[in-house]
Design an enzyme around this catalytic site. Structure first.
Site, PDB file in Angstrom:
ATOM      1  N   THR A 175     -13.344  12.232  88.764  1.00 44.73           N
ATOM      2  CA  THR A 175     -14.087  10.979  88.785  1.00 44.73           C
ATOM      3  C   THR A 175     -14.264  10.520  90.225  1.00 44.73           C
ATOM      4  O   THR A 175     -13.479  10.867  91.107  1.00 44.73           O
ATOM      5  CB  THR A 175     -13.373   9.892  87.967  1.00 44.73           C
ATOM      6  OG1 THR A 175     -14.157   8.689  87.970  1.00 44.73           O
ATOM      7  CG2 THR A 175     -12.000   9.575  88.548  1.00 44.73           C
ATOM      8  N   HIS A 176     -15.317   9.722  90.448  1.00 45.34           N
ATOM      9  CA  HIS A 176     -15.529   9.043  91.719  1.00 45.34           C
ATOM     10  C   HIS A 176     -15.329   7.538  91.567  1.00 45.34           C
ATOM     11  O   HIS A 176     -15.581   6.776  92.494  1.00 45.34           O
ATOM     12  CB  HIS A 176     -16.947   9.323  92.238  1.00 45.34           C
ATOM     13  CG  HIS A 176     -17.167  10.743  92.669  1.00 45.34           C
ATOM     14  ND1 HIS A 176     -17.133  11.798  91.783  1.00 45.34           N
ATOM     15  CD2 HIS A 176     -17.427  11.279  93.891  1.00 45.34           C
ATOM     16  CE1 HIS A 176     -17.375  12.932  92.453  1.00 45.34           C
ATOM     17  NE2 HIS A 176     -17.548  12.644  93.719  1.00 45.34           N
ATOM     18  N   ASN A 177     -14.871   7.104  90.381  1.00 48.83           N
ATOM     19  CA  ASN A 177     -14.672   5.694  90.071  1.00 48.83           C
ATOM     20  C   ASN A 177     -13.261   5.290  90.466  1.00 48.83           C
ATOM     21  O   ASN A 177     -12.281   5.755  89.873  1.00 48.83           O
ATOM     22  CB  ASN A 177     -14.911   5.469  88.572  1.00 48.83           C
ATOM     23  CG  ASN A 177     -14.793   4.020  88.153  1.00 48.83           C
ATOM     24  OD1 ASN A 177     -13.832   3.346  88.489  1.00 48.83           O
ATOM     25  ND2 ASN A 177     -15.758   3.543  87.394  1.00 48.83           N
ATOM     26  N   ASP A 225     -14.403   9.961  80.235  1.00 51.15           N
ATOM     27  CA  ASP A 225     -15.723   9.390  80.012  1.00 51.15           C
ATOM     28  C   ASP A 225     -15.540   8.239  79.050  1.00 51.15           C
ATOM     29  O   ASP A 225     -15.015   8.416  77.944  1.00 51.15           O
ATOM     30  CB  ASP A 225     -16.710  10.410  79.443  1.00 51.15           C
ATOM     31  CG  ASP A 225     -18.151   9.911  79.582  1.00 51.15           C
ATOM     32  OD1 ASP A 225     -18.601   9.729  80.730  1.00 51.15           O
ATOM     33  OD2 ASP A 225     -18.807   9.676  78.561  1.00 51.15           O
ATOM     34  N   PHE A 238     -12.136  -3.554  85.601  1.00 50.82           N
ATOM     35  CA  PHE A 238     -13.406  -3.163  86.211  1.00 50.82           C
ATOM     36  C   PHE A 238     -14.435  -3.030  85.097  1.00 50.82           C
ATOM     37  O   PHE A 238     -14.130  -3.149  83.909  1.00 50.82           O
ATOM     38  CB  PHE A 238     -13.268  -1.851  86.995  1.00 50.82           C
ATOM     39  CG  PHE A 238     -12.790  -0.683  86.174  1.00 50.82           C
ATOM     40  CD1 PHE A 238     -13.687   0.216  85.622  1.00 50.82           C
ATOM     41  CD2 PHE A 238     -11.439  -0.474  85.955  1.00 50.82           C
ATOM     42  CE1 PHE A 238     -13.259   1.293  84.873  1.00 50.82           C
ATOM     43  CE2 PHE A 238     -10.989   0.608  85.200  1.00 50.82           C
ATOM     44  CZ  PHE A 238     -11.907   1.490  84.657  1.00 50.82           C
ATOM     45  N   LYS A 278      -2.917  -4.659  79.858  1.00 53.38           N
ATOM     46  CA  LYS A 278      -4.108  -3.927  79.432  1.00 53.38           C
ATOM     47  C   LYS A 278      -3.774  -2.468  79.130  1.00 53.38           C
ATOM     48  O   LYS A 278      -4.211  -1.917  78.110  1.00 53.38           O
ATOM     49  CB  LYS A 278      -5.197  -3.998  80.503  1.00 53.38           C
ATOM     50  CG  LYS A 278      -6.447  -3.181  80.146  1.00 53.38           C
ATOM     51  CD  LYS A 278      -7.398  -3.003  81.313  1.00 53.38           C
ATOM     52  CE  LYS A 278      -8.491  -1.992  80.973  1.00 53.38           C
ATOM     53  NZ  LYS A 278      -9.381  -1.699  82.104  1.00 53.38           N
TER      54      LYS A 278
END
Length: 204
Positions: free
Chosen positions: A15-17, A76, A159, A182
């Site tokens: 991931t780039h997140n 995902d 986010f 969370k």
């Protein structure tokens, strides 16, 4: 059904997140894996051409494992609204895309604009986690968190669409919750519980 065990010691998060990197790295911390993101390795983001979360996660995991020569874990995930027939769903990130990057405030406003007159406020987050090895083997798991969408957004934690989602049985949005709270009930935690039971060694 037998599953392949992940033995480490190094794992690529496909991931780039930055938010996903943080959350998944925290979930993996007890096992002591050395975690590096695809973004940090400079790996390209593959086109997500599947119609399901598991399909797109598999694309990302295989691309990272093949390029790095290391086992890779891809996430995902997306936000779905019952009144919008499950949209944005697999297009969750696309709804936030702008020429300058992703704008989730804009995306949340779009959800509210399209669904504001609906009586049905049900919503859910989905998370697919796929482990891939350089030889092409994959293991996939899907978790969900159900609740309702609220407006206006509340909270600055998390986010994405977190500030407009209240999980069933709760009063705070994901954006208002402390990260640990969370993580205990999230869609990502639900998927990770399945993955850890199937593919991770006993916790040290």
């Amino acid at each position: 059904m037998s599953h392949r065990l992940l033995t480490g010691p190094k794992l690529v998060l496909a991931t780039h997140n930055a938010g996903k990197v943080r959350e998944v790295a925290e979930l993996l911390a007890p096992w002591g894996f050395a975690v590096v993101s695809a973004g940090a390795l400079g790996l390209p983001e593959p086109a997500e051409t599947e119609s399901s979360f598991l399909g797109n996660a598999r694309i990302k995991a295989l691309a990272a494992a093949t390029a790095s020569g290391l086992p890779a874990l891809a996430d995902d995930s997306g936000f779905s609204v019952a009144a919008l027939d499950g949209a944005p769903g697999v297009h969750t990130a696309d709804w936030a895309q702008t020429p300058d990057g992703r704008d989730y405030a804009m995306a949340m406003a779009k959800v509210e604009r399209l669904a504001r007159h609906a009586k049905d406020r049900r919503a859910w987050f989905s998370c697919a986690l796929v482990l891939a090895w350089p030889d092409g083997h994959t293991e996939g798991f899907l978790g969900e968190a159900h609740g309702q969408w609220v407006w206006p957004p509340r909270g600055t934690n998390g986010f994405g669409y977190d500030p407009m989602f209240v999980p069933d049985g709760g009063a705070q949005t994901f954006g208002e919750m402390a990260p640990a709270a969370k993580h205990a009930i999230s869609h990502r935690a639900a998927a990770f519980a399945q993955l850890s039971a199937a593919c991770l060694p006993p916790r040290p």
